[in-house]
Design a protein around this motif. Structure first.
Motif, PDB file in Angstrom:
ATOM      1  N   MET A   1       0.828  -1.210   0.000  1.00 26.03           N
ATOM      2  CA  MET A   1       0.000   0.000   0.000  1.00 26.03           C
ATOM      3  C   MET A   1       0.863   1.262   0.000  1.00 26.03           C
ATOM      4  SD  MET A   1      -2.997  -1.051  -0.308  1.00 26.03           S
ATOM      5  CE  MET A   1      -4.277   0.140   0.142  1.00 26.03           C
ATOM      6  N   THR A   3       3.182   2.511  -1.906  1.00 27.01           N
ATOM      7  CA  THR A   3       3.363   3.281  -3.130  1.00 27.01           C
ATOM      8  C   THR A   3       2.139   4.139  -3.448  1.00 27.01           C
ATOM      9  OG1 THR A   3       2.663   1.313  -4.286  1.00 27.01           O
ATOM     10  CG2 THR A   3       5.023   1.784  -4.273  1.00 27.01           C
ATOM     11  N   THR A   4       0.921   3.632  -3.169  1.00 29.56           N
ATOM     12  CA  THR A   4      -0.247   4.436  -3.510  1.00 29.56           C
ATOM     13  C   THR A   4      -0.524   5.494  -2.450  1.00 29.56           C
ATOM     14  OG1 THR A   4      -1.699   2.820  -2.499  1.00 29.56           O
ATOM     15  CG2 THR A   4      -1.382   2.665  -4.867  1.00 29.56           C
ATOM     16  N   HIS A   7       0.743   8.863  -3.115  1.00 32.65           N
ATOM     17  CA  HIS A   7       0.116   9.621  -4.182  1.00 32.65           C
ATOM     18  C   HIS A   7      -1.247  10.154  -3.795  1.00 32.65           C
ATOM     19  CE1 HIS A   7       3.232   8.699  -6.980  1.00 32.65           C
ATOM     20  NE2 HIS A   7       3.107   7.415  -6.778  1.00 32.65           N
ATOM     21  N   SER A  10      -1.846  13.888  -4.738  1.00 29.12           N
ATOM     22  CA  SER A  10      -1.819  14.189  -6.171  1.00 29.12           C
ATOM     23  C   SER A  10      -3.004  13.523  -6.869  1.00 29.12           C
ATOM     24  CB  SER A  10      -0.485  13.782  -6.796  1.00 29.12           C
ATOM     25  OG  SER A  10      -0.378  12.388  -6.896  1.00 29.12           O
ATOM     26  N   ASP A  11      -3.355  12.299  -6.464  1.00 32.28           N
ATOM     27  CA  ASP A  11      -4.527  11.639  -7.051  1.00 32.28           C
ATOM     28  C   ASP A  11      -5.797  12.421  -6.738  1.00 32.28           C
ATOM     29  OD1 ASP A  11      -2.843   9.721  -7.942  1.00 32.28           O
ATOM     30  OD2 ASP A  11      -3.471   8.149  -6.557  1.00 32.28           O
ATOM     31  N   VAL A  14      -6.106  15.346  -8.967  1.00 31.53           N
ATOM     32  CA  VAL A  14      -6.563  15.005 -10.319  1.00 31.53           C
ATOM     33  C   VAL A  14      -8.075  14.794 -10.324  1.00 31.53           C
ATOM     34  CG1 VAL A  14      -6.409  13.312 -12.187  1.00 31.53           C
ATOM     35  CG2 VAL A  14      -4.353  13.961 -10.940  1.00 31.53           C
ATOM     36  N   MET A  15      -8.576  14.087  -9.297  1.00 30.77           N
ATOM     37  CA  MET A  15     -10.025  13.833  -9.201  1.00 30.77           C
ATOM     38  C   MET A  15     -10.795  15.142  -9.045  1.00 30.77           C
ATOM     39  SD  MET A  15     -10.303  10.544  -9.379  1.00 30.77           S
ATOM     40  CE  MET A  15      -9.245   9.113  -9.192  1.00 30.77           C
ATOM     41  N   PHE A  95     -10.884   3.440 -12.641  1.00 28.82           N
ATOM     42  CA  PHE A  95      -9.988   3.987 -11.617  1.00 28.82           C
ATOM     43  C   PHE A  95      -9.582   2.909 -10.618  1.00 28.82           C
ATOM     44  CE2 PHE A  95     -11.919   8.480 -12.174  1.00 28.82           C
ATOM     45  CZ  PHE A  95     -11.054   8.722 -13.216  1.00 28.82           C
ATOM     46  N   HIS A  96     -10.536   2.064 -10.243  1.00 28.01           N
ATOM     47  CA  HIS A  96     -10.235   1.056  -9.223  1.00 28.01           C
ATOM     48  C   HIS A  96      -9.296  -0.034  -9.727  1.00 28.01           C
ATOM     49  CE1 HIS A  96     -13.884   2.130  -6.515  1.00 28.01           C
ATOM     50  NE2 HIS A  96     -12.789   2.763  -6.160  1.00 28.01           N
ATOM     51  N   SER A  97      -9.216  -0.209 -11.042  1.00 31.08           N
ATOM     52  CA  SER A  97      -8.282  -1.212 -11.558  1.00 31.08           C
ATOM     53  C   SER A  97      -6.916  -0.586 -11.850  1.00 31.08           C
ATOM     54  CB  SER A  97      -8.854  -1.873 -12.813  1.00 31.08           C
ATOM     55  OG  SER A  97      -8.947  -0.936 -13.867  1.00 31.08           O
ATOM     56  N   MET A  98      -6.769   0.688 -11.477  1.00 28.42           N
ATOM     57  CA  MET A  98      -5.483   1.378 -11.689  1.00 28.42           C
ATOM     58  C   MET A  98      -4.755   1.567 -10.367  1.00 28.42           C
ATOM     59  SD  MET A  98      -6.651   4.260 -14.414  1.00 28.42           S
ATOM     60  CE  MET A  98      -5.258   5.278 -14.009  1.00 28.42           C
ATOM     61  N   PRO A  99      -3.442   1.785 -10.438  1.00 28.92           N
ATOM     62  CA  PRO A  99      -2.688   1.961  -9.181  1.00 28.92           C
ATOM     63  C   PRO A  99      -2.879   3.343  -8.567  1.00 28.92           C
ATOM     64  CG  PRO A  99      -1.193   2.051 -11.049  1.00 28.92           C
ATOM     65  CD  PRO A  99      -2.553   1.767 -11.607  1.00 28.92           C
ATOM     66  N   VAL A 100      -4.128   3.738  -8.331  1.00 26.35           N
ATOM     67  CA  VAL A 100      -4.386   5.015  -7.667  1.00 26.35           C
ATOM     68  C   VAL A 100      -4.774   4.747  -6.214  1.00 26.35           C
ATOM     69  CG1 VAL A 100      -5.203   6.142  -9.769  1.00 26.35           C
ATOM     70  CG2 VAL A 100      -6.834   5.050  -8.269  1.00 26.35           C
ATOM     71  N   ARG A 102      -7.171   4.382  -3.794  1.00 25.72           N
ATOM     72  CA  ARG A 102      -8.573   4.098  -4.105  1.00 25.72           C
ATOM     73  C   ARG A 102      -9.561   5.053  -3.460  1.00 25.72           C
ATOM     74  NH1 ARG A 102     -10.692  -2.037  -4.702  1.00 25.72           N
ATOM     75  NH2 ARG A 102      -9.798  -2.374  -6.742  1.00 25.72           N
TER      76      ARG A 102
END
Lengths: 255, 253
Positions: A1, A3-4, A7, A10-11, A14-15, A95-100, A102
């Motif tokens: 967890m 690494t996310t 972010h 920053s995530d 973007v949202m 979005f949920h299948s990406m490394p953001v 959540r």
């Protein structure tokens, strides 16, 4: 967890940027959340205001808190709408299948709701100033008003999240907000409750909008806020708490 | 299979009373196209959702690019991308903004350059600064696919990528999928069109009532049937061939 987590902000940024674009590109949203409340304020002050006995010589001062609440209530129905569209169109899944991070997918909408409602509140206050709204309040009462409105927005945003995440149709996603938009009319937002028939008056005096309106009005006019602010806070925190729990439950089921 | 990008063993999933997956096993090789074939409601989307970490299986294991979907979903998400059944593009943003957004969310350097390159590659440069809501179905699907390629994920999941597309757009999608696999990307696609699996897939698995009932290469599957008999039949063009010939796209077949 790890690494996310790094972010998260920053995530979230973007949202936020994404949904703010949605708002600024939607004439419908801008009209409903800003122009309509302003039109209502103009109408009440310059058309009906002369006939309303609010016991004050500055009706704009009396009216403004209620108008702000109506603007916020209209604003959050669009939060529900945007959430609904994201779930329907598969944007959440993408979005949920990406490394953001959540949680930013949902919190981005919540933050957008706070920011966009803050903008419409400021615009409406500026128009009210032109119309003769004056406040003797210092910095601290103003901060209290801002906090009160932010808390009200946050509480309604989580109510909106329940609707947006669980609705089956677009209409269902935004229909819940109509009763909320109506609440200020059956409160002390436009006229003192003393003028109402007793049944209506009992309802008006014991529903959340009246205490919030009274608290904000007292803060802005430099009057003692008394009990109203605590009742208002209790309502907002209570709604926020219950709605958040239900919204998270729906959210977990949905994703 | 030593070179497996996707290893699935004994995958089970129920929704309340409904037992959707009853033990699904398959492996997909790196850099190849794997087609999961099945009728509506066979459980294809459920498999894709588990493999892309959207939902959790009840039992069984799934290893994607060496990472377990249940215990290490974050690493799985870094290796994959998903193109769902409905083009999940943000309709209010422009094509370019959609790509920039995805690049930012994948925390890549120079999102604008990445967006420009992909727009160019997918023939969307002219439409780049128009809202995606003005795009045709085919363009929207191309944008959707290009968004899935941001950051060059090693494994791409395409859930019914051509459902609802016209024949031209479908052939375009096929071309993109072939190019991807040619470039070393593993592709898992689900489809209900037999022709699509036949055109694209290196390996095909048929999912039926919650289980893989057969899997293998197209020629292996063909061998399951009695050997071909030579018969002379007058070849009539299919309506699709006629349609494509008339609109001048026959070179794409």
């Amino acid at each position: 967890m790890e690494t996310t987590k790094n972010h998260f902000f920053s995530d979230l940024g973007v949202m936020l940027g994404r949904s703010m674009r949605h708002i600024f590109r939607s004439m419908d949203t801008i009209v409903t959340v800003t122009i309509m409340p302003i039109a209502m304020m103009l109408m009440f002050v310059y058309v009906l205001g002369g006939a309303i006995q609010a016991g004050t010589d500055n009706y704009v001062n009396y009216l403004l808190p209620g108008i702000l609440l109506i603007a916020i209530a209209s604003g959050i129905s669009y939060t529900a709408y945007r959430l609904f569209i994201d779930v329907q169109r598969g944007i959440f899944e993408r979005f949920h299948s990406m490394p953001v991070a959540r949680s930013t997918v949902l919190w981005g909408h919540v933050l957008t709701s706070l920011v966009s409602n803050a903008i419409s509140v400021v615009v409406i206050i500026l128009v009210a100033l032109i119309m003769g709204f004056r406040s003797s309040a210092g910095l601290l009462p103003w901060l209290a008003v801002a906090g009160m409105l932010a808390l009200f927005t946050l509480a309604l945003t989580w109510v909106a999240a329940i609707a947006g995440l669980s609705a089956k149709t677009v209409d269902g996603a935004s229909a819940f907000s109509y009763p909320i938009i109506f609440l200020p009319f059956i409160s002390s937002a436009f006229v003192p409750t003393e003028s109402m028939p007793s049944v209506v008056r009992v309802f008006a005096e014991n529903q959340p909008v009246t205490s919030i309106v009274e608290a904000i009005r007292a803060l802005l006019s430099g009057q003692p806020v008394g009990n109203d602010i605590w009742v208002a806070l209790a309502w907002c925190v209570g709604i926020l708490f219950v709605a958040y729990i239900f919204a998270m439950r729906v959210y977990k089921k949905r994703v | 299979m030593r070179n497996a990008s996707i290893q699935v063993k004994g995958l089970q999933k129920s929704y309340k009373e409904h037992h959707v997956l009853k033990g699904v096993d398959f492996e997909a090789e790196k850099g190849k196209i794997f087609a999961l074939l099945g009728s509506n409601g066979a459980g294809k989307t459920t498999v894709v959702k588990i493999l892309t970490t959207l939902i959790q299986q009840d039992s069984g294991t799934a290893i994607i690019n060496g990472f377990d979907v249940a215990s290490n979903p974050v690493s799985v998400r870094q290796s994959i991308s998903l193109t769902g059944q409905f083009a999940a593009v943000d309709e209010i943003l422009t094509g370019r903004e959609n790509l920039v957004m995805i690049a930012k969310l994948r925390h890549l350097k120079d999102p604008h350059q990445i967006a420009a390159d992909l727009l160019q590659r997918f023939g969307l440069t002219d439409a780049a600064d128009r809202k995606a809501s003005t795009y045709s179905g085919g363009m929207r699907r191309r944008l959707d696919l290009s968004m899935s390629l941001v950051g060059k994920p090693q494994i791409i999941f395409l859930d019914e990528p051509t459902t609802g597309l016209d024949p031209e757009a479908r052939i375009e999608v096929w071309k993109i999928v072939k190019e991807l696999a040619g470039g070393g990307t593993t592709v898992l696609l689900t489809t209900q069109y037999l022709e699509e699996a036949e055109q694209l897939a290196d390996r095909i698995a048929i999912l039926h009532e919650g289980r893989i009932i057969v899997s293998g290469t197209l020629s292996e599957l063909k061998n399951l049937f009695p050997p071909a008999k030579v018969e002379y039949v007058e070849k009539q063009p299919t309506l699709e061939e006629i349609f494509l010939a008339i609109i001048g796209k026959k070179e794409a077949i």
